[in-house]
Write an enzyme that holds these catalytic residues in place. Structure first.
Site, PDB file in Angstrom:
ATOM      1  N   ASP A 181       0.697  -1.344  -0.155  1.00 23.35           N
ATOM      2  CA  ASP A 181      -0.236  -0.154   0.105  1.00 23.35           C
ATOM      3  C   ASP A 181       0.875   1.171  -0.089  1.00 23.35           C
ATOM      4  OD1 ASP A 181      -1.864   1.907   0.423  1.00 23.35           O
ATOM      5  OD2 ASP A 181      -2.505   1.243   2.479  1.00 23.35           O
TER       6      ASP A 181
ATOM      7  N   ASP B 128      -3.457   2.459  -5.368  1.00 23.32           N
ATOM      8  CA  ASP B 128      -2.356   2.485  -4.796  1.00 23.32           C
ATOM      9  C   ASP B 128      -2.110   1.266  -3.900  1.00 23.32           C
ATOM     10  OD1 ASP B 128      -4.350   2.898  -3.188  1.00 23.32           O
ATOM     11  OD2 ASP B 128      -3.532   4.350  -1.899  1.00 23.32           O
ATOM     12  N   GLU B 129      -2.904   0.182  -4.290  1.00 20.12           N
ATOM     13  CA  GLU B 129      -2.848  -1.137  -3.334  1.00 20.12           C
ATOM     14  C   GLU B 129      -2.613  -2.311  -4.381  1.00 20.12           C
ATOM     15  OE1 GLU B 129      -5.639  -1.537  -0.018  1.00 20.12           O
ATOM     16  OE2 GLU B 129      -6.729   0.298  -1.221  1.00 20.12           O
TER      17      GLU B 129
END
Lengths: 410, 87
Positions: free
Chosen positions: A9, A111-112
């Site tokens: 993350d 974003d993960e």
């Protein structure tokens, strides 16, 4: 060798990506070290905070807060407009780096990522990934390691930034159970309120409560969060998770809306955008969802409805959305509108009904031609008469195409 | 060295292997005069991918104001722009 799941993350993704990009272009100030936030347009007083720096967080700036509210709590806040193309690039590069460590990588949101890997020492691998991303791309990540996706995700959320955490089954009592229940994945504002009403304040209390009781008060969602609280999840790491589950657009209005005429225009302009995107993907929707945020008191409401037959018609979606809005609106001033469609199916085959509006095929062709005109000559080329002299854009809301928003499904 | 990040007009060579080398550049100085600077030597070449944005970094040597200077230049692949990075 044992199989492990990693959850990677990016720390305050938009902000740190923007900060690294600015530094690369000779900017002397690192946005991460000052009170800064990404979001909206400061001059138009429009938009919401999408990401904030640690200093801005300490000053009381929250993600999702309207810009004017954030500036009230932190007047020295530096606001930077989002650059979605840059964020897509960062996201692609981050995923590409992770893919060099394992072939089984799922991009969970912009974003993960989840990664599945069989290895002897997962912590060493995690450090390698973290350092490699930092050295190459210039931003920090948090990594959670466990044996399933849920626990890996909970692990990476623990302490930030630039940290690695393990969250194995035997550790959940110590690491996860003392946390407040709203820290658990899939426990949002409404669920949190319900749970605290019944005296469930921590994840541990939720894990130790009766599943039948939770089933009674929250149906299947209750069972799901009980399983999550006990660290139970068997969802696989899916390699390609780019299937569209819903299409939605929302906008913060430049003024407080307290008149149904303006409210309906904003809903119509958002519906135009949603319907264009729906048709561009050759899809039809079965569920329409509308939401709004109040201007003064804060908070808001949303409601959704399943249609009798699926549709891709702007008018049908708009009428349903407006109906729903009228049902939930308390006639107070509104600052934010959202329209979303879900339960998407292909538009190649679809169910007809005797209640369908007349000349449906003709209307579909009309909409397709309007879309073509708008794509070729711009969204202002052809507009509904109701928008004339209203000062409102006839098509509202927008995000970069192919932009993977986070999903609620593991 | 100080970070300048000043964009310049560049003449460069791209050889048959795709390797790009700066030759000479033109920029407007503080005196608002146009200056032309020749790159005498390339000392180092590096690549960075910060924020997913690829840039080539060159450590170069030129004669500026009659003295030999070592400084850094950057080439941004996405925009095809050249910059004096650090001097």
């Amino acid at each position: 060798m044992k199989k492990y799941i990693f959850h990677i993350d990016a720390n305050s993704a938009y902000l740190s990506w923007q900060a690294v990009y600015d530094l690369q272009h000779g900017n002397a100030i690192d946005l991460r070290n000052i009170s800064a936030a990404i979001g909206g347009d400061k001059s138009k007083r429009k938009g919401i905070i999408l990401a904030k720096s640690l200093k801005a967080k300490q000053a009381g700036v929250k993600t999702g807060q309207p810009l004017f509210e954030a500036l009230k709590v932190c007047p020295e806040l530096t606001i930077v407009s989002p650059n979605y193309q840059l964020y897509m690039k960062c996201s692609d590069e981050m995923t590409a780096i992770i893919q060099t460590f394992s072939k089984k990588v799922e991009r969970f949101s912009v974003d993960e990522c989840f990664m599945e890997l069989s290895c002897e020492n997962p912590i060493v691998i995690a450090y390698q990934i973290k350092e490699y991303i930092h050295k190459t791309l210039g931003f920090t990540v948090n990594i959670g390691i466990s044996t399933n996706k849920l626990l890996a995700k909970m692990g990476s959320e623990l302490e930030k930034p630039d940290k690695i955490h393990t969250m194995f089954k035997e550790e959940i009592m110590e690491k996860m159970w003392p946390l407040p229940v709203n820290e658990l994945f899939m426990v949002g504002r409404a669920t949190y309120k319900k749970l605290t009403k019944y005296g469930i304040n921590t994840i541990g209390q939720l894990a130790n409560s009766d599943i039948d009781f939770l089933n009674q008060i929250m149906k299947s969602h209750g069972r799901l969060i009980w399983h999550y609280a006990n660290g139970l999840d068997s969802s696989p790491v899916k390699k390609d998770n780019r299937k569209i589950k819903g299409i939605g657009n929302s906008t913060t209005t430049p003024f407080d809306v307290d008149d149904i005429r303006y409210a309906s225009l904003f809903i119509l302009s958002l519906t135009e955008m949603v319907a264009i995107r729906l048709r561009a993907n050759n899809m039809m929707c079965h569920v329409v969802h509308v939401s709004y945020h109040r201007a003064s008191k804060g908070g808001g409401q949303g409601r959704q409805r399943k249609l009798i037959t699926p549709t891709d018609q702007t008018n049908t979606i708009y009428q349903t959305a407006l109906e729903l809005f009228k049902e939930i609106w308390d006639e107070g001033p509104v600052r934010h509108f959202g329209v979303r469609v879900t339960m998407l199916n292909t538009a190649n085959i679809y169910q007809r009904s005797i209640f369908d509006e007349k000349n449906l095929e003709k209307k579909r062709r009309l909409n397709q031609n309007i879309d073509l005109l708008r794509v070729k000559y711009g969204s202002q080329t052809i507009k509904r008469a109701s928008f004339i002299a209203s000062g409102i854009n006839n098509v509202n809301g927008g995000v970069h195409d192919n932009y993977p928003m986070m999903t609620s499904l593991l | 060295m100080k970070i300048l990040m000043k964009s310049v007009d560049m003449i460069c060579v791209s050889n048959k292997d795709g390797k790009i080398s700066p030759i000479k550049y033109k920029f407007v100085g503080k005196d608002e005069q146009i200056h032309i600077v020749k790159i005498n030597r390339i000392l180092e070449r590096n690549e960075e991918r910060l924020a997913g944005n690829r840039m080539y970094i060159y450590k170069v040597m030129s004669i500026i104001n009659n003295s030999q200077r070592v400084y850094e230049m950057k080439y941004e692949l996405a925009t095809c722009k050249w910059y004096i990075y650090k001097m």
